[in-house]
Write an enzyme that holds these catalytic residues in place. Sequence first.
Site, PDB file in Angstrom:
ATOM      1  N   HIS A 206      39.248  57.341  87.225  1.00  0.00           N
ATOM      2  CA  HIS A 206      38.523  56.627  86.163  1.00  0.00           C
ATOM      3  C   HIS A 206      38.635  55.113  86.261  1.00  0.00           C
ATOM      4  O   HIS A 206      38.030  54.396  85.473  1.00  0.00           O
ATOM      5  CB  HIS A 206      39.028  57.074  84.786  1.00  0.00           C
ATOM      6  CG  HIS A 206      40.406  56.564  84.475  1.00  0.00           C
ATOM      7  ND1 HIS A 206      41.532  57.139  84.997  1.00  0.00           N
ATOM      8  CD2 HIS A 206      40.828  55.524  83.727  1.00  0.00           C
ATOM      9  CE1 HIS A 206      42.599  56.484  84.570  1.00  0.00           C
ATOM     10  NE2 HIS A 206      42.198  55.490  83.805  1.00  0.00           N
TER      11      HIS A 206
HETATM   12  C1  UD1 Z   1      41.779  53.330  79.093  1.00  0.00           C
HETATM   13  C2  UD1 Z   1      42.882  52.369  79.535  1.00  0.00           C
HETATM   14  C3  UD1 Z   1      43.455  52.835  80.862  1.00  0.00           C
HETATM   15  C4  UD1 Z   1      43.874  54.286  80.808  1.00  0.00           C
HETATM   16  C5  UD1 Z   1      42.697  55.123  80.345  1.00  0.00           C
HETATM   17  C6  UD1 Z   1      43.031  56.583  80.243  1.00  0.00           C
HETATM   18  C7  UD1 Z   1      42.600  50.022  78.879  1.00  0.00           C
HETATM   19  C8  UD1 Z   1      42.296  48.671  79.399  1.00  0.00           C
HETATM   20  N1  UD1 Z   1      42.390  51.029  79.730  1.00  0.00           N
HETATM   21  O1  UD1 Z   1      40.749  53.227  80.061  1.00  0.00           O
HETATM   22  O2  UD1 Z   1      44.595  52.038  81.175  1.00  0.00           O
HETATM   23  O3  UD1 Z   1      44.307  54.700  82.081  1.00  0.00           O
HETATM   24  O4  UD1 Z   1      42.295  54.637  79.058  1.00  0.00           O
HETATM   25  O5  UD1 Z   1      41.897  57.316  79.912  1.00  0.00           O
HETATM   26  O6  UD1 Z   1      42.999  50.164  77.760  1.00  0.00           O
HETATM   27  N2  UD1 Z   1      34.878  56.903  76.214  1.00  0.00           N
HETATM   28  C9  UD1 Z   1      34.394  58.021  75.593  1.00  0.00           C
HETATM   29  N3  UD1 Z   1      35.217  58.665  74.723  1.00  0.00           N
HETATM   30  C10 UD1 Z   1      36.471  58.251  74.457  1.00  0.00           C
HETATM   31  C11 UD1 Z   1      36.950  57.090  75.091  1.00  0.00           C
HETATM   32  C12 UD1 Z   1      36.143  56.434  75.973  1.00  0.00           C
HETATM   33  O7  UD1 Z   1      33.269  58.450  75.796  1.00  0.00           O
HETATM   34  O8  UD1 Z   1      37.172  58.899  73.650  1.00  0.00           O
HETATM   35  C13 UD1 Z   1      34.011  56.212  77.199  1.00  0.00           C
HETATM   36  C14 UD1 Z   1      33.249  55.066  76.633  1.00  0.00           C
HETATM   37  O9  UD1 Z   1      32.019  55.029  77.251  1.00  0.00           O
HETATM   38  C15 UD1 Z   1      34.052  53.861  77.052  1.00  0.00           C
HETATM   39  C16 UD1 Z   1      34.624  54.318  78.388  1.00  0.00           C
HETATM   40  O10 UD1 Z   1      34.824  55.727  78.234  1.00  0.00           O
HETATM   41  O11 UD1 Z   1      33.300  52.718  77.132  1.00  0.00           O
HETATM   42  C17 UD1 Z   1      35.918  53.671  78.749  1.00  0.00           C
HETATM   43  O12 UD1 Z   1      36.865  53.832  77.698  1.00  0.00           O
HETATM   44  P1  UD1 Z   1      38.003  52.689  77.454  1.00  0.00           P
HETATM   45  O13 UD1 Z   1      38.933  53.124  76.397  1.00  0.00           O
HETATM   46  O14 UD1 Z   1      37.346  51.360  77.317  1.00  0.00           O
HETATM   47  O15 UD1 Z   1      38.757  52.635  78.829  1.00  0.00           O
HETATM   48  P2  UD1 Z   1      39.297  53.792  79.765  1.00  0.00           P
HETATM   49  O16 UD1 Z   1      38.528  53.719  81.042  1.00  0.00           O
HETATM   50  O17 UD1 Z   1      39.371  55.100  79.066  1.00  0.00           O
END
Ligand code: UD1
Length: 376
Positions: A206
């Site tokens: 991811h």
């Molecule tokens: C975050 C953490 C990362 C961790 C990862 C585990 C930061 C900078 N990054 O990254 O260190 O390894 O979590 O998963 O905090 N989304 C959903 N549903 C959710 C959450 C996210 O659909 O419940 C999608 C959204 O489109 C979002 C994207 O995933 O924009 C990324 O989510 P985000 O929390 O920004 O970062 P992660 O890549 O999950």
Amino acid sequence: MTEIVCVVGARPNFMKMAPILDALRAYPDIKPYLVHTGQHYDEEMSRVFFVELGLPRPDRDLEVGSDSHGRQTGKIMMAFDSLLDGRSARMVVVVGDVNSTVACSLVAVKRGIPVAHVEAGLRSRDRTMPEEINRLVTDAISDLLFATSPDAIENLRAEGVPDSKIHLVGNPMIDSIHRHRDAARERNVPKRFGLAPRRYGLVTLHRPSNVDDPGTLAGILESLEALAKRVPILFPVHPRTRERIRSLGFEPGPGLALNEPLGYLDFLGLMDQATFVLTDSGGIQEETAALGVPCLTLRANTERPITLTEGTNRLLGTDPRAIVPAATALLDGDAPAPRCPALWDGHAGQRIAKVLADHVEGDAPAESRRSVQVDT
Ligand code: UD1
């Protein structure tokens, strides 16, 4: 009652906080107040973890959701600041390196509330990773720094953190593995996915560096398809990655199964029985070390070098062409001998709770602040 505000926000936080909250029950004068920032909010990215890890319902969910890093961090700060307005928190406990970690730490110190950072001192030395910035900032402003391994202590010392703030406590994420491994095994998860124990590869990816560039992601998927000709591959796909794969119009061939993200127990059950795990996650490098399962990390660096020297981890770099030869070597029996790092023994939560209790009660003798012993 002394209130300690405990913060979780994203998937990798939940299994670190659960053992700490559990251990704090031994201190009846301390009242933990659990805050979920809502950085992760999907059922399978959040709620299922609360249920399976036995985490209490959060006292407050800030429901910030997804956004750009700056806006997400800002939204968490504003909501957390308002929350603290009405409370008399003696300490804020944050875990890991996600945006919620740094946001809540900043708010707390600006209000004069001490911060305890669990999993302090890890460094990839790669400042293009958002997590590295989160780690550096959080550690620089924390009052108690809980380290999972000696290399983390060396990093903190090199940055001028005094020893009196640092505590080597082991790894609370591994506490959760110890607690839930049997339950995960009882689920027979590989069988449910039509997989034979020790005859499949498990994949999670991811990180922006792997999934945001279409060329890199296409190369990775091509390698996974090639590998799937030799061994079945199961790939539970993070929402960020799912979006990127969809825009490539990719359809997996035989042997490669793309799946929704899984809950804690199902994923643990799959890791436990895998021939190897291919990942770019930080936590999975540690979990596979504790389980003794070979791990191939598709990154140029790791903030968890102890998993290379003492665990089962191998850094592949960022070129997807490294995947097939490395996995083939493991399938041919060239697996590293498992060795679990010291203090990753299932009791880190108790060690952390003891330091927190001593600290908020204000009577910790100076010499007991460095090395924490817990009767096990
Ligand atoms: C975050 C953490 C990362 C961790 C990862 C585990 C930061 C900078 N990054 O990254 O260190 O390894 O979590 O998963 O905090 N989304 C959903 N549903 C959710 C959450 C996210 O659909 O419940 C999608 C959204 O489109 C979002 C994207 O995933 O924009 C990324 O989510 P985000 O929390 O920004 O970062 P992660 O890549 O999950």
